[in-house]
Every structure is written in structure tokens, then in C-alpha cells.
Design an enzyme around this catalytic site. Structure first.
Site, PDB file in Angstrom:
ATOM      1  N   GLU A  98       0.836  -1.214   0.000  1.00 27.68           N
ATOM      2  CA  GLU A  98       0.000   0.000   0.000  1.00 27.68           C
ATOM      3  C   GLU A  98       0.864   1.255   0.000  1.00 27.68           C
ATOM      4  O   GLU A  98       0.626   2.194  -0.767  1.00 27.68           O
ATOM      5  CB  GLU A  98      -0.924   0.017   1.216  1.00 27.68           C
ATOM      6  CG  GLU A  98      -1.716   1.320   1.309  1.00 27.68           C
ATOM      7  CD  GLU A  98      -2.826   1.276   2.355  1.00 27.68           C
ATOM      8  OE1 GLU A  98      -3.733   0.459   2.211  1.00 27.68           O
ATOM      9  OE2 GLU A  98      -2.764   2.059   3.320  1.00 27.68           O
ATOM     10  N   ARG A 153       5.916  33.664 -16.321  1.00 22.79           N
ATOM     11  CA  ARG A 153       5.321  34.718 -15.493  1.00 22.79           C
ATOM     12  C   ARG A 153       6.356  35.830 -15.253  1.00 22.79           C
ATOM     13  O   ARG A 153       7.409  35.586 -14.643  1.00 22.79           O
ATOM     14  CB  ARG A 153       4.875  34.116 -14.150  1.00 22.79           C
ATOM     15  CG  ARG A 153       4.436  35.117 -13.115  1.00 22.79           C
ATOM     16  CD  ARG A 153       3.108  35.738 -13.454  1.00 22.79           C
ATOM     17  NE  ARG A 153       2.575  36.505 -12.333  1.00 22.79           N
ATOM     18  CZ  ARG A 153       1.619  37.418 -12.467  1.00 22.79           C
ATOM     19  NH1 ARG A 153       1.100  37.683 -13.647  1.00 22.79           N
ATOM     20  NH2 ARG A 153       1.162  38.067 -11.416  1.00 22.79           N
ATOM     21  N   GLN A 212      15.848  34.226  -7.150  1.00 24.12           N
ATOM     22  CA  GLN A 212      16.399  33.089  -6.416  1.00 24.12           C
ATOM     23  C   GLN A 212      15.392  32.502  -5.417  1.00 24.12           C
ATOM     24  O   GLN A 212      15.357  31.291  -5.200  1.00 24.12           O
ATOM     25  CB  GLN A 212      17.661  33.522  -5.675  1.00 24.12           C
ATOM     26  CG  GLN A 212      18.676  32.431  -5.519  1.00 24.12           C
ATOM     27  CD  GLN A 212      20.000  32.959  -5.000  1.00 24.12           C
ATOM     28  OE1 GLN A 212      20.038  33.642  -3.971  1.00 24.12           O
ATOM     29  NE2 GLN A 212      21.069  32.662  -5.696  1.00 24.12           N
TER      30      GLN A 212
END
Lengths: 379, 87
Positions: free
Chosen positions: A242, A268, A279
Site C-alpha cells: 500500500e 510569469r 532566487q
């Protein structure tokens, strides 16, 4: 580093090819919390549910790392994380314990429909008072002629509202401890197995879960998976699968998110410069990359050890801890980089953040994983 | 040192620090008596893997193989035995 075969690569490419269609409408399903039956059928038509099972049951006979390789592709290509989580549960909850520990007659009766996806499966482990202390369960199974009578409550049962088959863990021994738990395979329509109502939750909303009530639920003895009293052994095996299967899906999701975040940061522009050149942004994205690769390496490394039969108690705990926390941090970073757009539902990132919270809770919380590692260090 | 003795020493050191190894009954039910809980079983598996190099994950092992010191010793002997291969 594992080298994948041409066949494995082809299977993954085929799965990724339908990923967009599987994820279509995921935002609406997140709002309405509806299980995607149509997409489930599409997934069942792929080879995913067949991957880890023997060919005699209709499977592909792939090992754990190769199965994970497919699941990583699902996580990468399908934006419906709830569907992805339900798919992982389908593989590990009933099919895996039945395949490894079940009798031949039990396999013949149930495995083919699990492998072809026509039966949806769930496992009932947690109890209202139990939480992460799963083995101290109160649900009992008492021998009665050719059956066991089960009584008790189970909670947080993923897939329960849509499941046809349940693996239920119950106490068969008088002594508390690992030797008193037994795993039972129960059909949905069995008298005495009653589902609770719909439960609203924070994330993974297209993957439904429910409470399961067992009220003098009579289960034939032949539906015991493995031996009576071997439930802990089975559960340990299941939890390895799982954790590795569900969190490698998260790795795929993290890679998809990283690519979208890089693309957005490059296009952007703020104050005449792409934000990727700042940075503060680039380092945040680098952290996403490092976390993704670290989680990926730990998951596959651990899977190889499981395949070899080595002890992996610490490795599984570390993998789970790293991958779940990495996914949560990655989702939060993506929202931050996208700024106001990340906060809107339109971009789906706030949904991914809500989805990622589940990972630090299910399959043993972050705190439980640390406890486990501490115990293995004899602390 | 015999496997039984090694097991008595490991189990007393890890789970029963107040018990002398020689006093630990090799037939004591470690699971039902609460000496070894679920995490304890996992720790035993880890110790056997490390001490004897035995990978038990793919072996035909049940919880009863960890029930007593005798049973664990039998398990170790069984898994250490070389597998007969066809000529």
C-alpha cells in the site's frame, strides 16, 4: 537504477496516453465528491489492475517495482488524485493478500473479477477507537460451525461505498497481540455488513470512504485469507504494498506539478523579469525537485528490497515519511509560486494541496513512522 | 554458541532485560505472553536478517514461526538449509 524493459515502457506509455481522459472533469468531481465510474471502466480496460497478478488469473505477472512504474505513470498523467488513490486501493486491499495468501479455491472465485476491475475492492482495518493502533482492534470473529460471526465497526474504509468485496481484519484470539488477528474476504451483499452514510472529507474527494458496520455478519470459513491468526502477517505484507504503490503515484503527481510550476515560473514576468530568475522562486522549485527525486529513489530502493524478501521495516517507514511530506511540501510550494492563481480552484493546485494532506495521515501517520523507526533503533 | 542460546540472549537483552537468558523457557509462547508484540516481531525479523543473512519476506513463514524460541530456531535452521537443486 532499475532498467525498465521495452514491454514495461510500452505499458506505461499506453497508460499515460489515457491519463488526460481519466483526469477529465476532476475539478467538478472534487466539488461534488462523486466516484468516476466511467473513468474506472476505462482504467479497468487498461493493463493496470492486471499488473501484479499471475497470468493464470488474467494478470501480467509483473513484480512490485514494475507495478509501481505503471502507477507512477498514472500519477503523472491523471489529475484525478482520488481516482488514482482508489486504483491503488483496488490493487493492494484485496487482490494482493488474496494472491499471496489465499487458498486456490478463494483465488479462483474472486481474483479474476478483481484483476479485470469488474469487482471494486476495499479493506477495513481502522476502528473508531483504534486509529494507528490497528492491531488492538475490537472487531471480533467468533467461530460458529462452518462460519465465523463478525461484530464490530470499521472506519475510513476507502472505496467502501462502491466496493463489491471487502477484506476485513478481525480478532479471533483471546490474547491481545499479533497472533490474534485474522483476515476475511466478505462480499458486499453479505447479511450483517452495513455501510454508513457518505462522509465529507478534505481531499481525494472522488475516492469515497465510509464506515462499515458488522452486525452478526456470518462469513464462511473458506473466506478466511491465509490461516486463522495470520492477519498481522498479511497486514504487514499489504501495508508494504500500500505504501509503495500509493506514494509512487504521488511521485508521478509531484513530477507533473513540478513541470507545470517550472513552465509557469518561466513565463510569469514580474518587474520585467521571469519570476524563475528570482532566487527565492528558483530555490523553492529546486527543493521540489530534490524532494521528488529523493522520494522516488527511496520508494524504488525499498521495493527492490521487498522483492528480494529482505527486512524493510525501516526502509518502508522512511519511504512513507519522505514521500508523504515531500508531496505536501511540493503542493504548498506550487501554490506559493503561482501566487493568487495557485489559491484559486481554477488551477487545481489548492485541490492538490488538500489531497496531499491525506498522505501524512493514512497508512500510518508521520508520527507513527517515526515511532516505528525509533523502535527499530531500540530507542 | 547454539541458535537457541543466541535467541535466548537476544530476546532477554531486547525484550526482557531483567531475565537471565538461561532462565528463558524455550517453549514460552512469546506472542500470547506479550513478550513480543507486533513491532517486536518486526524487530525479530530485522535481527534474523542482519544476524543470519536470511531474507524471510519471500519465505513460507507464518506467525507461529515466531511463537517460541524453539520455533524461531527451527525457522532459522530451515531457512539456512541449502535448497536442493536438480543436477
Amino acid at each position: 537504477m532499475i532498467q525498465w524493459t521495452d514491454e514495461q515502457r510500452a505499458l506505461r506509455e499506453a497508460l499515460e496516453d489515457i491519463g488526460a481522459a481519466l483526469g477529465e472533469g476532476h475539478s467538478e468531481r472534487d466539488q461534488t465528491a462523486v466516484f468516476p465510474h466511467g473513468q474506472w471502466k476505462m482504467l479497468a480496460g487498461s493493463d493496470l489492475f492486471r499488473a501484479p497478478f499471475d497470468q493464470r488469473w488474467g494478470g501480467l505477472g509483473m513484480d512490485l517495482p514494475a507495478t509501481m512504474y505503471l502507477l507512477e505513470g498514472l500519477g503523472y498523467s491523471c489529475r484525478d488524485a482520488g481516482l488514482n488513490f482508489s486504483a491503488s486501493t483496488q490493487l493492494v486491499s484485496t487482490g494482493i493478500p488474496l494472491h499471496r495468501f489465499g487458498s486456490e479455491s478463494l483465488k479462483a472465485r474472486y481474483l479474476p473479477s478483481i484483476v479485470n476491475g469488474s469487482s471494486i475492492t476495499a479493506h477495513a482495518i481502522s476502528e473508531p477507537d483504534g486509529g494507528s493502533d490497528a492491531l488492538n482492534m475490537r472487531c471480533t470473529a467468533v467461530e460458529a460451525d462452518d462460519s465465523y460471526i463478525l461484530d464490530g465497526n470499521k472506519v475510513f474504509v476507502t472505496n467502501a461505498p462502491v466496493a463489491d468485496l471487502f477484506t476485513v481484519y478481525a480478532r479471533t484470539g483471546d490474547h491481545p497481540g499479533p497472533g490474534s488477528i485474522t483476515a476475511f474476504l466478505i462480499e458486499r451483499d453479505t447479511p450483517g455488513l452495513v455501510l454508513g452514510g457518505k462522509i465529507e472529507k478534505m481531499g481525494l474527494r472522488s475516492s469515497p470512504f465510509a464506515e462499515v458496520f458488522l452486525d452478526r455478519c456470518r462469513v464462511p470459513k473458506e473466506n478466511v485469507i491465509g490461516r486463522v491468526g495470520s492477519g498481522f502477517w498479511i497486514l504487514d505484507h499489504v501495508m508494504k504494498w500500500e505504501i509503495l504503490c500509493s506514494f509512487v503515484i504521488n511521485v508521478g503527481e509531484m513530477r507533473s506539478r513540478l513541470e507545470r510550476t517550472v513552465a509557469y515560473a518561466r513565463q510569469r514576468v514580474q518587474a520585467g523579469t521571469p519570476i524563475s530568475k528570482h532566487q527565492a522562486i528558483s530555490h523553492r522549485i529546486v527543493d521540489m525537485k530534490v524532494a521528488l527525486e529523493t522520494a522516488r529513489m527511496w520508494l524504488y530502493h525499498t521495493a527492490e528490497l521487498v522483492r528480494e524478501g529482505r527486512d524493510t521495516t525501516v526502509e518502508v517507514a522512511i519511504s512513507k515519511l519522505l514521500a508523504s511530506e515531500a508531496n505536501l511540501a511540493s503542493a504548498l510550494s506550487a501554490v506559493q509560486v503561482f501566487g493568487g492563481y495557485g489559491y484559486t480552484a481554477e488551477y487545481g493546485l489548492e485541490q492538490e494541496l488538500r489531497n496531499s494532506v491525506a498522505g501524512v495521515i493514512y497508512s500510518g501517520t508521520t508520527e507513527i513512522q517515526k515511532n516505528r523507526i525509533a523502535a527499530m533503533l531500540n530507542l | 554458541m547454539s541458535t537457541i542460546r543466541e535467541l535466548q540472549e537476544h530476546i532477554t537483552e531486547t525484550y526482557l532485560p531483567d531475565v537471565d537468558p538461561s532462565e528463558l523457557d524455550r517453549e514460552l509462547d512469546l506472542l500470547d505472553s506479550g513478550v513480543v508484540d507486533s513491532l517486536g516481531v518486526l524487530r525479530l525479523i530485522a535481527w534474523i536478517d542482519k544476524r543470519y543473512g536470511l531474507a524471510l519476506g519471500n519465505a513460507d513463514v507464518t506467525l507461529d514461526d515466531f511463537r517460541t524460541i524453539s520455533a524461531i530456531s527451527d525457522l532459522i535452521d530451515r531457512e539456512r538449509r541449502p535448497v536442493a537443486r536438480p543436477m
